[in-house]
Design an enzyme around this catalytic site. Structure first.
Site, PDB file in Angstrom:
ATOM      1  N   ARG A 124      13.463  15.323 -26.845  1.00 31.80           N
ATOM      2  CA  ARG A 124      13.396  14.026 -26.157  1.00 31.80           C
ATOM      3  C   ARG A 124      12.147  13.865 -25.300  1.00 31.80           C
ATOM      4  O   ARG A 124      12.108  13.037 -24.389  1.00 31.80           O
ATOM      5  CB  ARG A 124      14.657  13.777 -25.326  1.00 31.80           C
ATOM      6  CG  ARG A 124      15.926  13.724 -26.162  1.00 31.80           C
ATOM      7  CD  ARG A 124      17.120  13.294 -25.332  1.00 31.80           C
ATOM      8  NE  ARG A 124      18.312  13.226 -26.165  1.00 31.80           N
ATOM      9  CZ  ARG A 124      19.169  14.247 -26.331  1.00 31.80           C
ATOM     10  NH1 ARG A 124      18.944  15.394 -25.706  1.00 31.80           N
ATOM     11  NH2 ARG A 124      20.222  14.106 -27.095  1.00 31.80           N
ATOM     12  N   LYS A 146       0.453   4.536 -28.235  1.00 33.51           N
ATOM     13  CA  LYS A 146       1.139   4.119 -29.451  1.00 33.51           C
ATOM     14  C   LYS A 146       1.203   5.303 -30.417  1.00 33.51           C
ATOM     15  O   LYS A 146       0.173   5.885 -30.762  1.00 33.51           O
ATOM     16  CB  LYS A 146       0.390   2.967 -30.130  1.00 33.51           C
ATOM     17  CG  LYS A 146       0.714   1.597 -29.597  1.00 33.51           C
ATOM     18  CD  LYS A 146       0.022   0.572 -30.479  1.00 33.51           C
ATOM     19  CE  LYS A 146       0.426  -0.831 -30.148  1.00 33.51           C
ATOM     20  NZ  LYS A 146      -0.196  -1.806 -31.075  1.00 33.51           N
ATOM     21  N   GLU A 188     -13.327  -0.631 -34.976  1.00 28.15           N
ATOM     22  CA  GLU A 188     -12.530  -0.718 -33.757  1.00 28.15           C
ATOM     23  C   GLU A 188     -13.407  -0.914 -32.522  1.00 28.15           C
ATOM     24  O   GLU A 188     -12.947  -1.442 -31.506  1.00 28.15           O
ATOM     25  CB  GLU A 188     -11.668   0.536 -33.603  1.00 28.15           C
ATOM     26  CG  GLU A 188     -10.622   0.722 -34.706  1.00 28.15           C
ATOM     27  CD  GLU A 188      -9.426  -0.214 -34.576  1.00 28.15           C
ATOM     28  OE1 GLU A 188      -9.446  -1.109 -33.715  1.00 28.15           O
ATOM     29  OE2 GLU A 188      -8.461  -0.042 -35.351  1.00 28.15           O
ATOM     30  N   LYS A 230      -9.854  -1.231 -23.443  1.00 26.58           N
ATOM     31  CA  LYS A 230      -8.487  -0.906 -23.838  1.00 26.58           C
ATOM     32  C   LYS A 230      -7.656  -0.481 -22.637  1.00 26.58           C
ATOM     33  O   LYS A 230      -6.485  -0.844 -22.514  1.00 26.58           O
ATOM     34  CB  LYS A 230      -8.469   0.183 -24.912  1.00 26.58           C
ATOM     35  CG  LYS A 230      -7.054   0.449 -25.420  1.00 26.58           C
ATOM     36  CD  LYS A 230      -6.985   1.067 -26.783  1.00 26.58           C
ATOM     37  CE  LYS A 230      -5.538   1.059 -27.271  1.00 26.58           C
ATOM     38  NZ  LYS A 230      -5.400   1.668 -28.611  1.00 26.58           N
ATOM     39  N   GLU A 240       3.166  -3.741 -25.226  1.00 27.20           N
ATOM     40  CA  GLU A 240       2.785  -4.834 -26.124  1.00 27.20           C
ATOM     41  C   GLU A 240       3.810  -5.956 -26.147  1.00 27.20           C
ATOM     42  O   GLU A 240       4.266  -6.412 -27.192  1.00 27.20           O
ATOM     43  CB  GLU A 240       2.565  -4.309 -27.548  1.00 27.20           C
ATOM     44  CG  GLU A 240       1.677  -5.229 -28.387  1.00 27.20           C
ATOM     45  CD  GLU A 240       1.302  -4.630 -29.733  1.00 27.20           C
ATOM     46  OE1 GLU A 240       1.741  -5.175 -30.748  1.00 27.20           O
ATOM     47  OE2 GLU A 240       0.584  -3.618 -29.756  1.00 27.20           O
ATOM     48  N   ARG A 244      -1.330  -7.105 -24.826  1.00 31.52           N
ATOM     49  CA  ARG A 244      -1.827  -5.982 -25.617  1.00 31.52           C
ATOM     50  C   ARG A 244      -1.969  -6.328 -27.094  1.00 31.52           C
ATOM     51  O   ARG A 244      -2.749  -5.691 -27.819  1.00 31.52           O
ATOM     52  CB  ARG A 244      -0.910  -4.761 -25.448  1.00 31.52           C
ATOM     53  CG  ARG A 244      -1.433  -3.524 -26.165  1.00 31.52           C
ATOM     54  CD  ARG A 244      -0.703  -2.255 -25.777  1.00 31.52           C
ATOM     55  NE  ARG A 244      -1.192  -1.131 -26.562  1.00 31.52           N
ATOM     56  CZ  ARG A 244      -0.881   0.138 -26.327  1.00 31.52           C
ATOM     57  NH1 ARG A 244      -0.079   0.454 -25.327  1.00 31.52           N
ATOM     58  NH2 ARG A 244      -1.359   1.095 -27.088  1.00 31.52           N
ATOM     59  N   ASN A 248      -4.975  -6.022 -31.616  1.00 28.19           N
ATOM     60  CA  ASN A 248      -4.733  -5.989 -33.060  1.00 28.19           C
ATOM     61  C   ASN A 248      -5.543  -7.044 -33.815  1.00 28.19           C
ATOM     62  O   ASN A 248      -5.191  -7.401 -34.946  1.00 28.19           O
ATOM     63  CB  ASN A 248      -3.242  -6.187 -33.350  1.00 28.19           C
ATOM     64  CG  ASN A 248      -2.419  -4.984 -32.953  1.00 28.19           C
ATOM     65  OD1 ASN A 248      -2.779  -3.849 -33.247  1.00 28.19           O
ATOM     66  ND2 ASN A 248      -1.314  -5.221 -32.263  1.00 28.19           N
ATOM     67  N   HIS A 251      -6.030  -6.773 -37.541  1.00 22.54           N
ATOM     68  CA  HIS A 251      -5.104  -5.774 -38.050  1.00 22.54           C
ATOM     69  C   HIS A 251      -3.997  -6.342 -38.923  1.00 22.54           C
ATOM     70  O   HIS A 251      -3.474  -5.640 -39.779  1.00 22.54           O
ATOM     71  CB  HIS A 251      -4.496  -4.988 -36.883  1.00 22.54           C
ATOM     72  CG  HIS A 251      -5.433  -4.030 -36.231  1.00 22.54           C
ATOM     73  ND1 HIS A 251      -6.652  -4.423 -35.709  1.00 22.54           N
ATOM     74  CD2 HIS A 251      -5.355  -2.691 -36.017  1.00 22.54           C
ATOM     75  CE1 HIS A 251      -7.266  -3.358 -35.194  1.00 22.54           C
ATOM     76  NE2 HIS A 251      -6.496  -2.307 -35.369  1.00 22.54           N
ATOM     77  N   HIS A 255      -3.772  -4.364 -42.126  1.00 22.38           N
ATOM     78  CA  HIS A 255      -2.608  -3.565 -42.503  1.00 22.38           C
ATOM     79  C   HIS A 255      -2.079  -3.986 -43.870  1.00 22.38           C
ATOM     80  O   HIS A 255      -1.600  -3.144 -44.643  1.00 22.38           O
ATOM     81  CB  HIS A 255      -1.510  -3.708 -41.452  1.00 22.38           C
ATOM     82  CG  HIS A 255      -1.796  -2.958 -40.186  1.00 22.38           C
ATOM     83  ND1 HIS A 255      -1.009  -3.065 -39.059  1.00 22.38           N
ATOM     84  CD2 HIS A 255      -2.768  -2.074 -39.868  1.00 22.38           C
ATOM     85  CE1 HIS A 255      -1.492  -2.286 -38.106  1.00 22.38           C
ATOM     86  NE2 HIS A 255      -2.566  -1.680 -38.567  1.00 22.38           N
ATOM     87  N   HIS A 268      -8.441   2.776 -42.616  1.00 30.62           N
ATOM     88  CA  HIS A 268      -7.928   1.806 -41.651  1.00 30.62           C
ATOM     89  C   HIS A 268      -9.042   0.904 -41.127  1.00 30.62           C
ATOM     90  O   HIS A 268      -8.900  -0.327 -41.077  1.00 30.62           O
ATOM     91  CB  HIS A 268      -7.243   2.535 -40.500  1.00 30.62           C
ATOM     92  CG  HIS A 268      -6.811   1.641 -39.391  1.00 30.62           C
ATOM     93  ND1 HIS A 268      -5.799   0.709 -39.533  1.00 30.62           N
ATOM     94  CD2 HIS A 268      -7.255   1.520 -38.110  1.00 30.62           C
ATOM     95  CE1 HIS A 268      -5.646   0.054 -38.393  1.00 30.62           C
ATOM     96  NE2 HIS A 268      -6.509   0.522 -37.516  1.00 30.62           N
TER      97      HIS A 268
END
Length: 368
Positions: A124, A146, A188, A230, A240, A244, A248, A251, A255, A268
């Protein structure tokens, strides 16, 4: 001699941490001062990066941990899945690692995402450190907490928000990056200009040749400014829920390209490069920016060695395939796709758009 050129703070209260940017940091024991005390450390890397840098990191950690274990994962986006993640858990359990064990993610975005997800999940939650070895990871994926793995139906759909203890950006390791991987990282970097800082965009236009030549001073500035932007965004919206999402930019389209082509066919950053051009074109169609802005962004993406034309994903209904893939996106709500658009240069917003308009953009931006 190690040189700490910049230090950027991620301010998240009890979860705050530092991004160290400089030369020779990876192999310097002092870099890791302040980490939680533990009996064991686990270096998670891949078969490409580990032979280059794992021994240096192990030596730097030797005086801090009684036991240092290594896990080498297969290299590639196509391995960012549940089966590969299990290899990390298998190693942690086999070595009887406890909940104070510190994980070190030594590699690019795939290694960082999977190590972070493993750290968030094992017992955990155990501490972990990001040691990114690609430009893309240094300016984006290693920062902000993330963590995720891919699913055949969608990228990064299974994961957790889980912050590292520290991020170590050693600029020296970027010298070993293949040109294609380096260009993917520049995607990026480029995104931060249109969404938040047009002065940085201007700087990138002036210094892209130096960046492509991997000039040390140019790289240091690009990594620092990217991390600063960032950090500011993540500090305001860690999970997010709003702001935030602007990170993206490009993206949603990107994606879809990665999933539609098969993970690993396009890097990517290559998907993000073409995706930014598509998102800028959509912004123009929505009346938010002019054609000159789209042309500037397209030219900069191209100078970075990135594709500016998106691939065909389906011979019969290419736009329909894009729309299908983009509906499996974390920003989608009730089946409605929402895009990060440029709401005037240096500002970004989350907007929906009619399918017909999105189809027209896809048709115009895809290679024949």
């Amino acid at each position: 001699m190690p040189r700490l050129l910049h230090s950027v703070s991620i301010d998240l209260g009890a979860r705050s941490y530092r991004i160290a940017i400089g030369s020779g940091l990876l192999a310097d024991p002092a870099t890791y001062d302040g980490l939680p005390a533990a009996r064991s450390a686990v270096i998670v890397s891949n078969t490409t990066v580990a032979p280059l840098y794992a021994a240096q990191l192990r030596a730097a950690l030797a005086g801090r941990f009684a036991h240092i274990h290594e896990v080498q994962l297969p290299d590639g986006e196509e391995f960012k899945n549940w089966q590969t993640l299990q290899q990390i858990f298998d190693a942690l359990l086999a070595q009887e690692c406890d909940r104070k064990t510190v994980l070190f993610a030594l590699g690019g975005g795939v290694v960082g995402d999977m190590t972070g997800f493993a750290a968030a999940s094992y017992m955990r939650g155990v501490p972990f450190v990001q040691v990114p070895t690609t430009l893309l990871a240094q300016v984006d994926s290693s920062v902000g907490g993330k963590t995720a793995i891919n699913h055949p139906l969608g990228k990064n759909m299974i994961g957790a928000f889980y912050q590292p203890q520290q991020v170590v950006c050693d600029l020296d390791v970027l010298a070993s990056l293949p040109p294609r991987e380096f260009s993917a990282g520049l995607a990026e970097v480029i995104k931060y200009g249109p969404i938040a800082d047009m002065a940085f965009f201007d700087w990138l236009e002036q210094h892209m040749d130096a960046l492509m030549a991997r000039d040390g001073a140019a790289l240091a500035h690009a990594v620092r400014r990217s991390c600063e932007i960032k950090a500011e965004v993540v500090g305001q919206d860690e999970r997010e829920t709003g702001l935030r999402a602007i990170l993206n930019f490009g993206h949603t389209f990107g994606h879809a390209i990665e999933a539609g082509m098969g993970y690993g066919a396009w890097l990517h950053g290559e998907g993000v490069g073409a995706g930014m051009v598509m998102a800028a074109a959509l912004s123009q169609q929505l009346g938010l920016v002019d054609a000159a802005f789209v042309q500037r962004l397209t030219a900069l993406v191209q100078r970075a060695g990135l594709p500016v034309r998106a691939p065909q994903l389906d011979a019969q209904d290419n736009a329909g395939r894009y729309l299908q893939l983009m509906r499996v996106d974390k920003k989608a709500e009730a089946g409605e796709i929402r895009f990060i658009v440029i709401d005037g240069p240096g500002r970004a917003a989350l907007r929906s758009a009619p399918d017909a308009l999105v189809r027209a953009v896809i048709d115009a931006c895809c290679a024949a």
